[in-house]
Design a protein around this motif. Sequence first.
Motif, short mmCIF file in Angstrom:
data_model
loop_
_atom_site.label_atom_id
_atom_site.label_comp_id
_atom_site.label_asym_id
_atom_site.label_seq_id
_atom_site.Cartn_x
_atom_site.Cartn_y
_atom_site.Cartn_z
N PRO A 60 8.48 23.42 37.84
CA PRO A 60 7.02 23.46 37.69
C PRO A 60 6.58 23.96 36.32
O PRO A 60 7.38 24.45 35.52
CB PRO A 60 6.60 24.46 38.78
CG PRO A 60 7.77 25.39 38.88
CD PRO A 60 9.01 24.58 38.57
N HIS A 61 5.28 23.84 36.07
CA HIS A 61 4.70 24.45 34.88
C HIS A 61 4.65 25.97 35.08
O HIS A 61 4.47 26.44 36.19
CB HIS A 61 3.29 23.92 34.65
CG HIS A 61 3.27 22.52 34.13
ND1 HIS A 61 3.22 21.43 34.96
CD2 HIS A 61 3.31 22.03 32.87
CE1 HIS A 61 3.23 20.32 34.23
NE2 HIS A 61 3.28 20.65 32.96
N ASP A 62 4.81 26.67 33.99
CA ASP A 62 4.77 28.13 34.04
C ASP A 62 3.35 28.60 33.74
O ASP A 62 2.90 28.54 32.60
CB ASP A 62 5.75 28.69 33.00
CG ASP A 62 5.86 30.20 33.08
OD1 ASP A 62 5.01 30.83 33.74
OD2 ASP A 62 6.80 30.74 32.47
N PRO A 63 2.63 29.08 34.78
CA PRO A 63 1.24 29.47 34.55
C PRO A 63 1.08 30.66 33.62
O PRO A 63 -0.01 30.93 33.12
CB PRO A 63 0.71 29.80 35.97
CG PRO A 63 1.93 30.00 36.79
CD PRO A 63 3.07 29.24 36.16
N SER A 64 2.17 31.37 33.35
CA SER A 64 2.08 32.50 32.42
C SER A 64 2.21 32.04 30.98
O SER A 64 2.14 32.85 30.06
CB SER A 64 3.15 33.54 32.76
OG SER A 64 4.43 33.06 32.41
N ARG A 65 2.43 30.74 30.79
CA ARG A 65 2.59 30.21 29.43
C ARG A 65 1.66 29.03 29.22
O ARG A 65 2.09 27.91 28.99
CB ARG A 65 4.04 29.78 29.19
CG ARG A 65 5.00 30.95 29.18
CD ARG A 65 6.39 30.51 28.86
NE ARG A 65 7.31 31.62 28.85
CZ ARG A 65 7.51 32.41 27.80
NH1 ARG A 65 6.86 32.21 26.68
NH2 ARG A 65 8.35 33.42 27.88
#
Length: 84
Positions: A60-65
């Motif tokens: 998945p996409h990393d929501p912290s980045r």
Amino acid sequence: MALYITDECINCDVCEPECPNDAISEGEEIYVIDPQLCTECVGHYDEPQCQQVCPVDCIPHDPSRVESKVQLQDKYERIMAAQA
Ligand code: SF4
Ligand code: SF4
């Protein structure tokens, strides 16, 4: 936004050769993505190639980045310049 690999990874090695930035490598337990090298495939492809091939859908996409397309394009250009 860089992508990351979750612990659902089955170490199948399918994603690693697909990354145009050589951002994926075998980690201690599962495969890992270097966020400094992941551009979401911006500059190379329309879609993240690793996501397309992962058989267990664990990238998945990393929501912290969070990064904009412009930032990803800048990252791509920095990577290309470093390789030149
Ligand atoms: S999204 Fe693209 S650049 Fe990022 S790790 Fe996957 S294949 Fe590599
Ligand atoms: S394709 Fe998916 S399951 Fe296979 S090594 Fe990559 S992240 Fe892990």
